[in-house]
Design a protein around this motif. Structure first.
Motif: not given
Length: 402
Positions: A140-142, A173-176, A181-186, A190-196
């Protein structure tokens, strides 16, 4: 704050829990999409449709269906066999890219990104939900970023702020999404990443909606302005457009005390062309004569169609002699080039009136003098150039030069 105030605030916050916020958000998206679809329906009946209108309608409808699928997934305790919201997100984002490209008339990359969209959608059958979330978010970002680039180029070309908002949606989208995804990896949440990511999608969608509406309004305003100043047949200026276009020329001539000339060109026996060959043939003759005149013009000259078979050419920094020379060239070219309409060769000539002034001028006065000179050319036998000045009338014709 009083105790009653604290109780009221606490009661309000209890009612506005996550489910209520989700319902409120979904209702807002549904309302926005409904309004947009009504706008699309209204525009589809217009004579001059907006480029990409059909694909934008598909985008808004598919986005709404995607939100519905997401709502059903969130409200159901039974897991879905296929992650429909993720597939809908990928496809909707690709449709947005197609709509932006069609609007800007930029079609590069459609097949490559289409193949990427297909692969991303088919991945739902082979990967776990966590991996599908990553694929869906990146795809979606692409697509949004690609649509943003296309919209930015179109906004720059057309000076349309609405398309700039579409470009900003792609930038969000390109920034957010990579940040989510980076926050999820850190953090591994996963739920917070999905909400964001859900919030970023929502912001981008609202920007697309606002940008689309703004772009439509601005484009229709531009078309109305163009219709008021442009001749619909030849795409040349009309009388009103000419008055606006020569304001700078008139001001410059007044300051510099420079020469300004006008040439009024009228197609000889134009009524007979319409009567004998039909109005379509007459339109073709007007177009061809206009092209001949344009070919002889400089970039600083201003040309307008002011009547049925009549054109007015304003020449800045040009004296009367120079304007007469140009008028002769136009006359010769029109009579020499065969005019063909409906596979019939039509002999066409023009009569031209030339007038000139120095310093401060009025367009009505200058065109009026050119009109009187053109009448003299008609009276002199047509297919002639005539000028009016404070000395004997100048007449020229092909026969006289022979």
């Amino acid at each position: 704050m009083t105790a009653a105030g604290h109780v009221a605030t606490r009661t309000l916050m209890e009612h506005l829990h996550a489910e209520n916020w989700f319902q409120l958000h979904f209702g807002l998206i549904f309302l926005i999409t409904g309004v947009l679809l009504l706008v699309v329906y209204a525009l589809s009946d217009a004579n001059n449709t907006i480029p990409g209108l059909g694909l934008f309608a598909v985008f808004f409808m598919s986005a709404l269906l995607g939100w519905v699928a997401f709502a059903l997934q969130q409200g159901s305790n039974v897991p879905m066999m296929v992650d429909v919201p993720s597939v809908a997100s990928v496809m909707t984002s690709y449709i947005f890219f197609l709509a932006a490209g069609q609007r800007a008339k930029i079609y590069q990359g459609r097949y490559l990104l289409g193949a990427f969209c297909l692969i991303a959608c088919l991945s739902v059958f082979f990967v776990v939900p966590q991996q599908m979330f990553v694929i869906q978010a990146l795809a979606a970002t692409v697509f949004y970023a690609s649509a943003g680039v296309v919209s930015a180029l179109y906004s720059w070309q057309t000076r349309n702020l609405g398309d700039a908002l579409l470009a900003i949606a792609g930038l969000i989208m390109l920034i957010g999404v990579p940040f989510a995804l980076f926050e999820w990896l850190q953090q591994g949440d996963l739920k917070s990443a999905q909400q964001l990511t859900f919030s970023i999608y929502s912001a981008a969608y609202v920007l697309v909606a606002v940008g689309f509406l703004a772009g439509v309004v601005i484009e229709y305003q531009q078309k109305l302005t163009q219709m008021a100043t442009e001749d619909p047949l030849t795409q040349l200026l009309n009388r009103r457009g000419l008055e606006h276009a020569v304001q700078v020329t008139i001001a410059h001539a007044s300051r510099q005390q420079s020469h300004t000339a006008a040439v009024l060109i009228d197609i000889d026996h134009f009524e007979g062309v319409n009567s004998n060959f039909g109005h379509d043939a007459g339109d073709q003759v007007i177009l061809q004569v206009g092209e001949v005149i344009q070919h002889k013009c400089r970039t600083s000259d201003v040309l307008a169609r002011t009547g049925g078979g009549e054109f007015l050419l304003v020449l800045p920094e040009t004296d009367l002699d120079g304007a007469r020379i140009l008028a002769e060239r136009i006359r010769e070219d029109v009579s020499a080039i065969p005019m063909v309409a409906n596979q019939q060769r039509i002999p066409i000539t023009v009569s031209l009136g030339v007038a000139g002034a120095v310093g401060e001028i009025k367009l009505d006065t200058l065109s009026g003098e050119a009109g009187r000179a053109m009448t003299l050319a008609k009276m002199g036998g047509r297919n002639r150039v005539a000028s009016v000045e404070n000395k004997p009338v100048y007449l020229s014709s092909r026969e006289q030069r022979g």
